[in-house]
Design an enzyme around this catalytic site. Structure first.
Site, PDB file in Angstrom:
ATOM      1  CB  SER A 148      -0.873   0.002   1.258  1.00  0.00           C
ATOM      2  OG  SER A 148      -1.525   1.235   1.448  1.00  0.00           O
TER       3      SER A 148
ATOM      4  CE1 TYR B  64      -4.575  -1.964   4.385  1.00  0.00           C
ATOM      5  CE2 TYR B  64      -3.430   0.139   4.230  1.00  0.00           C
ATOM      6  CZ  TYR B  64      -4.014  -0.957   3.624  1.00  0.00           C
ATOM      7  OH  TYR B  64      -4.028  -1.043   2.249  1.00  0.00           O
TER       8      TYR B  64
END
Length: 277
Positions: free
Chosen positions: A138, A151
């Site tokens: 990400s 995350y």
């Protein structure tokens, strides 16, 4: 360069979102594609719609990933491209998270990639012409944000895993390459991550639709565009596949802060020499 046409490719989390976009583009470029997903109804529907083979998998379970690999080899005889893409994106401030939250996030986003590499890397290395692994990280692999700490921990882990694997594969001299996919804002259903959350791992992480929040004004792309970026990176053996290269300023701020820390207290050359002696 890694060829795509004629290869057997496996894409986890392939029933929707970025995984589906990657699978569709791999098919368009001539690969035989297996999509693997934990959600059976979505898996069946997507496989029929895009012309892929669907096999259910739970990436948090190493036995399930091993069974996936065994079925792929039984059906197709080999695998040349593996995309460890399955992931979740629920958010929550660190002070509000339980150990169950951490376990769920790490099991899917980090252990899922570890299981994929552990299972499929030997199969790729055994191919005379090698293969390619794509791990979905990400933009949070490079720069965390408030509310996305758990995350980011997993996506930093995926980045470190991918970069270390690239170094080791080069040292081994085998024709297997690896790419870190670092997507920015992509139109997916990651905002509904809790739909597949185990009941025993309930906690403070929650679904947040960032397209209606802080990221509403950012540039959003469709999954198929992310798929094209991934296949380009596979063909060119790129270590990084970036969907938003225009976001360098976000990463640059963190890198500048790290450089400042390195330069803040320089080593006294005379003292260092004295210590060495």
């Amino acid at each position: 360069m890694t060829s795509i046409a004629g290869r057997v490719a496996v894409v986890t989390g392939g029933a929707s979102g970025i995984g589906r976009g990657i699978a569709e583009q791999l098919i368009a470029e001539g690969a035989q594609v297996v999509i693997a997903d934990v959600q059976q109804d979505a898996l069946d529907a997507t496989a029929a719609e895009i012309g892929a083979t669907g096999i259910r998998v739970d990436v948090t379970d190493p036995a399930s990933v091993e069974a996936l690999a065994a079925e792929v080899i039984e059906r197709f005889g080999s695998v040349g491209i593996v995309v460890n893409n399955a992931g979740i994106g629920a958010l929550g401030r660190l002070a509000d998270l339980s150990l169950a939250d951490w376990k769920w996030m790490i099991d899917v986003n980090l252990w899922g990639v570890i299981h994929g590499i552990t299972t499929f890397l030997p199969l790729l290395k055994a191919n005379p012409d090698g293969g390619h692994i794509v791990n979905t990280g990400s933009m949070a692999s490079f720069s965390p944000m408030a509310g996305g700490g758990a995350y980011a921990v997993t996506k930093y882990g995926v980045a470190a895993l991918t970069e270390a694997l690239a170094i080791e594969l080069e040292e081994d001299g085998v024709p297997v390459h690896v790419t870190l996919l670092a997507p920015g804002t992509v139109r997916t259903n990651i905002k509904n991550s809790t739909r597949n959350r185990p009941a025993e791992l309930a906690g403070g992480l929650a679904d947040v639709d960032i397209s209606e929040g802080v990221a509403a004004d950012l540039r959003w792309i469709d999954p198929i565009e992310a798929g094209r970026i991934v296949t380009r990176s596979i063909r060119n053996d790129d270590l990084y596949a970036l969907t938003h290269p225009d976001w360098w300023h976000i990463v640059e701020g963190r890198q500048a802060a790290i450089r400042t820390a390195f330069e803040k207290y320089p080593v006294d050359a005379s003292a260092a020499a004295a210590d060495a002696s």
